[in-house]
Write an enzyme that holds these catalytic residues in place. Structure first.
Site, mmCIF file in Angstrom:
data_model
loop_
_atom_site.group_PDB
_atom_site.id
_atom_site.type_symbol
_atom_site.label_atom_id
_atom_site.label_comp_id
_atom_site.label_asym_id
_atom_site.label_seq_id
_atom_site.Cartn_x
_atom_site.Cartn_y
_atom_site.Cartn_z
ATOM 1 N N CYS A 1 -5.695 -32.657 -3.893
ATOM 2 C CA CYS A 1 -6.730 -31.840 -3.245
ATOM 3 C C CYS A 1 -6.821 -31.935 -1.851
ATOM 4 C CB CYS A 1 -8.030 -32.396 -4.007
ATOM 5 S SG CYS A 1 -9.319 -31.229 -3.745
ATOM 6 N N HIS B 1 -7.896 -32.800 -9.514
ATOM 7 C CA HIS B 1 -8.006 -34.202 -9.481
ATOM 8 C C HIS B 1 -7.720 -34.789 -10.582
ATOM 9 C CE1 HIS B 1 -10.498 -35.024 -5.653
ATOM 10 N NE2 HIS B 1 -10.822 -33.616 -5.901
ATOM 11 N N GLU C 1 -7.062 -37.882 -11.326
ATOM 12 C CA GLU C 1 -7.546 -39.263 -11.466
ATOM 13 C C GLU C 1 -9.258 -39.092 -11.936
ATOM 14 O OE1 GLU C 1 -7.543 -37.265 -8.816
ATOM 15 O OE2 GLU C 1 -8.936 -37.848 -7.409
#
Ligand code: GLN
Length: 190
Positions: A79, A169, A171
């Site tokens: 990002c 994302h 994560e």
């Protein structure tokens, strides 16, 4: 194997957690002195690229990191991190590291309604969950950068040598295969 996570702003803690869950040791980069530590791979997290870009210069992290990336250190950029790596931004005059030969559009899905979740095929990995938050996408890929995933015709993941650039994302989702692929790549390089 040790991974450095840029920790000046944004979603760095979540990356650290993922990587440590996969058995990697991590350090957080907050100031110039942290670059004295040795590390084998770098994570550039999501957040706000303008803030991160300003801080890496002010905190004197920029030169040391750019040198390592240019010297072939593996990078996972998500990002805002993708924005920091891109060699050109479609709607912004800034260039930060500029090591990834792509043109990236910031806030490409609109500023307010820009957050969504989907599941999409990623080359070499399979179907992965993807969370987008005021995300950029990749408008153009150049010089041997490889497209790994697209959503609705927009490129959201690329690989160029040992640099991964993602609009979303990984994560923030329960899946760990992207971080695992990154660690495998680091293992091959060291
Ligand atoms: N909109 C942010 C930027 O332009 C990126 C958003 C994110 O990292 N989730 O920097």
């Amino acid at each position: 194997m040790r991974i450095a996570v840029l920790a000046v702003q944004g979603a760095f803690a979540e990356h650290r957690k993922k990587l440590e869950g996969l058995g990697a040791s991590c350090i957080e980069l907050r100031k110039k002195d942290d670059l004295r530590e040795s590390f084998d791979g770098l994570v550039l997290p999501g957040g706000e690229s303008t803030v991160q870009g300003k801080l890496i210069k002010e905190l004197e992290l920029y030169d040391g990191l750019k040198m390592r990336i240019q010297d072939g250190m593996p990078v996972l950029a998500t990002c805002a991190g993708l924005i920091l790596l891109a060699e050109e931004l479609a709607n912004d005059t800034h260039v930060y590291f500029g090591t990834l030969p792509v043109r990236v559009k910031r806030n490409a899905y609109g500023r307010q309604l820009g957050s969504f979740h989907t599941v999409q095929e990623m080359e070499g990995i399979g179907k992965v969950p993807m969370t987008f938050i005021r995300a950029p996408y990749i408008e153009e890929v150049r010089d041997g950068a490889e497209v790994l995933a697209s959503v609705d015709g927009n490129i959201v993941a690329v690989k160029y040598g040992v640099q991964y650039g993602l609009s979303f994302h990984p994560e923030l989702d329960g899946d760990h295969r992207i971080h695992k692929a990154f660690l495998n790549m680091v293992r091959k390089v060291i």
